[in-house]
Scaffold this active site. Structure first.
Site, short mmCIF file in Angstrom:
data_model
loop_
_atom_site.label_atom_id
_atom_site.label_comp_id
_atom_site.label_asym_id
_atom_site.label_seq_id
_atom_site.Cartn_x
_atom_site.Cartn_y
_atom_site.Cartn_z
N ASN A 47 0.84 -1.18 0.00
CA ASN A 47 0.00 0.00 0.00
C ASN A 47 0.89 1.25 0.00
O ASN A 47 1.97 1.27 0.60
CB ASN A 47 -1.00 0.00 1.16
CG ASN A 47 -0.41 -0.18 2.53
OD1 ASN A 47 0.57 -0.91 2.72
ND2 ASN A 47 -1.02 0.43 3.52
N GLU A 49 0.42 5.32 0.54
CA GLU A 49 -0.49 6.37 0.99
C GLU A 49 -0.13 7.73 0.40
O GLU A 49 0.97 7.94 -0.11
CB GLU A 49 -0.46 6.48 2.52
CG GLU A 49 -1.00 5.25 3.19
CD GLU A 49 -0.98 5.35 4.70
OE1 GLU A 49 -1.66 4.53 5.33
OE2 GLU A 49 -0.31 6.24 5.27
N CYS A 58 -3.93 0.47 -2.51
CA CYS A 58 -3.75 -0.70 -1.66
C CYS A 58 -2.76 -1.69 -2.28
O CYS A 58 -2.52 -1.70 -3.48
CB CYS A 58 -5.09 -1.41 -1.46
SG CYS A 58 -6.33 -0.39 -0.62
N GLU A 60 -3.03 -4.95 -2.74
CA GLU A 60 -3.62 -5.90 -3.68
C GLU A 60 -3.71 -5.30 -5.08
O GLU A 60 -3.37 -5.92 -6.08
CB GLU A 60 -5.02 -6.32 -3.22
CG GLU A 60 -5.05 -6.99 -1.86
CD GLU A 60 -5.31 -6.01 -0.71
OE1 GLU A 60 -4.65 -4.94 -0.64
OE2 GLU A 60 -6.17 -6.32 0.14
#
Length: 137
Positions: A47, A49, A58, A60
């Site tokens: 992830n 940010e 994210c 995934e």
């Protein structure tokens, strides 16, 4: 493709290891993902940010999107593992689940881990039982 127990453990370990590279200055909540493709290649993601939280991505999705850039499609994904430092099993967010519906088969195994290293096996269909999967829904 049948996933062997040692492949599951290896994939979960790769998700756990890569999470340390997550960029999480705001939430301090690192997540790692590892995707096994039927070719045998594993693509990892973390992830990332941003102070504008809507711009955050994210783990995934990072891994799945990287797979797309390498030419992989939904039929190529053998399994996904996700790791975080959580007490319970880490669950993909709803956006990631929707992306999995688009970029994976419904029966794709998704291995969720917790901070203790336990592994829970689900499928994309388990995560999104009533998926929005076409513009004709």
């Amino acid at each position: 493709m049948d996933i062997l127990q040692e492949q599951i453990k290896s994939l979960a370990d790769q998700a756990k290891e890569i999470k340390e590279k997550a960029y999480v200055p705001y939430s301090h909540f690192p997540v790692g993902a590892a995707i096994l493709y039927k070719s045998g290649e594993v693509i990892q993601g973390v992830n990332v940010e941003n102070v504008s939280f809507g711009a955050t991505n994210c783990a995934e999705r990072t891994a799945l999107f990287t797979g797309i850039t390498k030419g992989y499609g939904k039929h190529d994904v053998a399994a996904i593992a996700v790791a975080a430092n959580t007490e319970d099993y880490i669950m993909p967010c709803s956006i990631c689940r929707q992306v999995m519906v688009e970029l994976c088969e419904y029966d794709t195994p998704v291995f969720l881990t917790n901070g203790a290293g336990d592994i829970k096996r689900l499928t994309v269909a388990d995560l999104v039982p009533y998926a929005f999967d076409s513009l004709n829904n």
